[in-house]
Structure formats: C-alpha cells, structure tokens
Motif scaffolding. Sequence first.
Motif, PDB file in Angstrom:
ATOM      1  N   GLU A  54      -5.678  10.191 -17.588  1.00 42.96           N
ATOM      2  CA  GLU A  54      -6.320   9.662 -18.955  1.00 42.96           C
ATOM      3  C   GLU A  54      -5.575   8.485 -19.333  1.00 42.96           C
ATOM      4  O   GLU A  54      -6.357   7.596 -19.941  1.00 42.96           O
ATOM      5  N   ASP A  55      -4.256   8.429 -19.283  1.00 48.55           N
ATOM      6  CA  ASP A  55      -3.573   7.090 -19.682  1.00 48.55           C
ATOM      7  C   ASP A  55      -4.056   5.721 -18.800  1.00 48.55           C
ATOM      8  O   ASP A  55      -4.322   4.815 -19.646  1.00 48.55           O
ATOM      9  N   ARG A  84      -7.214   5.745 -17.506  1.00 49.51           N
ATOM     10  CA  ARG A  84      -8.294   5.250 -17.961  1.00 49.51           C
ATOM     11  C   ARG A  84      -8.490   4.593 -19.143  1.00 49.51           C
ATOM     12  O   ARG A  84      -9.298   3.578 -19.592  1.00 49.51           O
ATOM     13  N   LYS A  85      -7.647   4.857 -20.139  1.00 49.05           N
ATOM     14  CA  LYS A  85      -7.562   4.083 -21.553  1.00 49.05           C
ATOM     15  C   LYS A  85      -6.726   2.913 -21.281  1.00 49.05           C
ATOM     16  O   LYS A  85      -7.007   1.946 -22.328  1.00 49.05           O
ATOM     17  N   ALA A  86      -5.896   2.669 -20.540  1.00 49.49           N
ATOM     18  CA  ALA A  86      -5.131   1.448 -20.506  1.00 49.49           C
ATOM     19  C   ALA A  86      -6.190   0.150 -20.150  1.00 49.49           C
ATOM     20  O   ALA A  86      -7.326   0.539 -19.662  1.00 49.49           O
ATOM     21  N   ASP A  87      -5.860  -1.038 -20.592  1.00 50.58           N
ATOM     22  CA  ASP A  87      -6.518  -2.335 -20.073  1.00 50.58           C
ATOM     23  C   ASP A  87      -6.396  -2.834 -19.019  1.00 50.58           C
ATOM     24  O   ASP A  87      -7.103  -3.556 -18.133  1.00 50.58           O
ATOM     25  N   GLU A 103     -10.870   2.797 -11.759  1.00 45.37           N
ATOM     26  CA  GLU A 103     -10.471   1.784 -12.984  1.00 45.37           C
ATOM     27  C   GLU A 103     -10.287   0.404 -12.253  1.00 45.37           C
ATOM     28  O   GLU A 103     -10.732  -0.597 -13.397  1.00 45.37           O
ATOM     29  N   LYS A 147     -10.856  -3.169 -14.575  1.00 42.73           N
ATOM     30  CA  LYS A 147      -9.818  -3.768 -15.112  1.00 42.73           C
ATOM     31  C   LYS A 147      -8.569  -4.234 -14.013  1.00 42.73           C
ATOM     32  O   LYS A 147      -8.786  -3.792 -13.078  1.00 42.73           O
TER      33      LYS A 147
END
Lengths: 198, 253
Positions: free
Chosen positions: A33-34, A36-39, A68, A72
């Motif tokens: 999840e981290d 996925r959330k990271a830029d 991902e 990104k």
Amino acid sequence: MIAIIDYGAGNLFSVQNALNYLEIPNIVTKNAEDLRKADKLILPGVGAFPDAMRMLSETGLIEVIKEEVQKKPLLGICLGMQMLFEKGYEFGETEGLGFIKGTVELMTPPGLVIPQIGWNKLEMNEDCKILEGLSDDSYVYFVHSYAAVCDSKNVAAYTDYGGKVPACVFSGNVYGCQFHPEKSGETGLRILKNFAEM
Amino acid sequence: MLAKRIIPCLDVRNGKVVKGVNFEGVKDVGDPVELAIQYNKQGADEIVFYDITASHEGRGVMLDVVRETAKQVFVPLCVGGGIATIEDFRDTLRAGADKVSINSQAVKNPKLISDAAEVFGSQCVVIGIDAKRNDKGGYSVFINGGRLDMNLDLGDWVKEIEERGAGEICLNSIDTDGVRGGFDIEMLNFVCSRVKIPVIASGGCGAINHFSEVFEQTASSAALAASLFHFGELTVGEVKEYLKGKNIAVRGV
C-alpha cells in the motif's frame, strides 16, 4: 513521498539519511500500500543478484512494482540498478525485473582489480533529467564487480574502468545508478534531489 | 580511471578527536562529527575514524559518533580500532560505516579477514598494517600500536591479506610515522608490487609535496594524513588543487 523498498538488502539507511538531509519526505517500507501511495520508488541493493531477486520476490512486491512503474518514477541504486535489467549473470543466470533491455555481466577490465571501488568520473552520454546541473568534472562513488550491458540510448552516463561502463541508465519512468549517490558527496545529493523533483 | 583519494584520519578517544605526537602529549583537537563535516566540505574522499578508546563504553560512544556523522556526511566512512569479531563488524556497519578497518586482530586471527569478506563483502574490509624495516633487509609487521614485533614478514602478510579477500590495505610505516619527512616510498612500492588490491599510504606526511610524491612514485590509491589537517596547516581542498596542478586525477571539490 518517496518509498525506499525494504526487502532485506542493505544500504537502506544511508539512502534514507541522504533524503532526510535533503528534507525529502520518505519511508522505508515493504508494504504494498505504501508503494501504491508513494510518488516515487527507490530500489536499493547490496549483495548478490540471485539473493536480492529472491528476497524481493519473497516480499511479494514485484507485481506491485511492475504496476506502479507505469505511473511513477523508480530509481535503482547499485544492485538495485542491475535488477532493473532483463537478466543477471552472477552465480548463473537469474531473471531481473526487465524494465530496461539488457543484461548484467561480470566486468573484465584488463589489468584492473575487481571490484571497482572508488571515485570515478561520469562521462555524459544521452541527456537525462536525473543528471541535470552536473558539471563535466563530476565524480561519483562506485563499489561493484558486475555491470550492465545495454544499448547506448539507455545510458545517461558512462564511466571509464578499463573500458566504458554504464554508470547511469534510464528508460521511461525507470532510472538506475550503478554508483552510490548517497555516498557521492554533493554530486550524489544533486542526483537524489533531481530524482525527487521529477 | 579512479581518482586518487585524500583521506583525513581522526583518532577518537571517548568521543573526542585527539592527536598524539609519537604517542606522547595527546591533545584534544575537537568534536569528531564537526571535524568530519568540515573535511567533507573541503572535499575529503573518505573519512577514517580510529577508535583509540580501549573500553566497552568507548565503543558505544564511537558508534554514536558514526551514526551522527552518517546523517550529515555523504562520503564513505571507515571505522577502525577495537574491532575483533563479526558482530563488531556488523554493529559498526549498521551504525553507518561503509568500511571497517582491522589491524592487530587480523594478525592474531587472520580468519576474521575471510569471514568478514564473505559475510559483508570485500569492499568493506580494510586491513591496517604497521610495519618497520628489519635487520634482514626486509620489513616486519608489528601490532598493538606498533609496539609488538610479530616476526611476520610484510611480503607474506600482504599476500595472505589479499588471498583472504580483503578489499584494501592501509600501510603505515613506523619508520616514517610522526617524522613528517614524507611517506615511506620504498615500503609502499614493496607492497604495491605484491598485491593488486588498493593500497592506502599512511605515516610521514608533513608537507603538500609529499602527496604528489607518493602518487608519482608509487601505485598507492590513496593518501591518509591526520595532524596536517587537524592543526589547519593544510586543507584537503588545497592538497587537491595542488595535485590537479600536477596532473594527478582527483575528485574536484
């Protein structure tokens, strides 16, 4: 937020120290999840190619990274850079992440010692955002025995160690440094800052 | 081609940098973290902390120094002194060191070299050697800060070090150490001709031309100095400018 991928393979805290020093928000994590959330993502690595691929695979994060990276930027450092390629030939053949076309093979610099340990000069090749603002006299810190074998169009900079060795590579969202930006003084910090500001 | 490295060495006792002249009149010269930051700004290619505290509490203090330095200095850090086991290697590397240097312990227990190289990689295993000319026309290896003659031939020892997988040798000449008349060119050539791994020159540097001398006359990869930098006689930047003028490849500041 930059997610530094923690799969048990070294140098995480040096990378984190450098990002903290630059006041770049970051997290050391093995949580999907981290990622996925990271830029942005950083894939560090110290050790041997097969072990590192096995450890990364055991975290179950490979599929997430593959998804991902479509969205990104990802920066691989040292062995983390080598893992971006299709195959590695350290202790037999191991499949890599395949983000950049090419293989990773043992260096055979005539008359020189393996591993290459020390400060070597970047010789700029293709224009790439990650090396923006660096002078023509930029030295970075290397520790490696294996090197990428790939198309010159994916090489932002080479270094000379008994022949041309890819030092900084890229393809789409994916960037890789064979050297350690987190141990390469002001030049290395600039590279990490460039990546963070993409 | 790799740049020649300039390495300031900080002797640390109980968390303070000290500089002794021939082991006498040890002076406090400052805070190790501050000095490391200063040297980093001057363009040091690597920084060596040498722990001269021989106590358990001292080790903890040393690891704090490494931890704090690693947050602010982004060049390789090497730590030596009092490291005797694989666990000591691990603690030191975890605190943020990139390399660990061993000297007497390597002589007493050479297997530590191969064990550490296997577990952590050759790149982080640096073997310090204190050597001195003997009456047989060769060189002998000493331990315990240069006080104890091990009747060990320097040529044999450096071969063994390389075979066991060490990444680098830091060669300190007892004959020139503290004299400030220049590095021991003869002894360095003796070692450089016997091993392929990088050799760091140590002991005897007292003036700026000693740096060019050691790189022009030997195959040394790096030069280490302490007092010259601590007492502000020279900055690392001045040494590098000087070497550049002599066409010796160094990393710019």
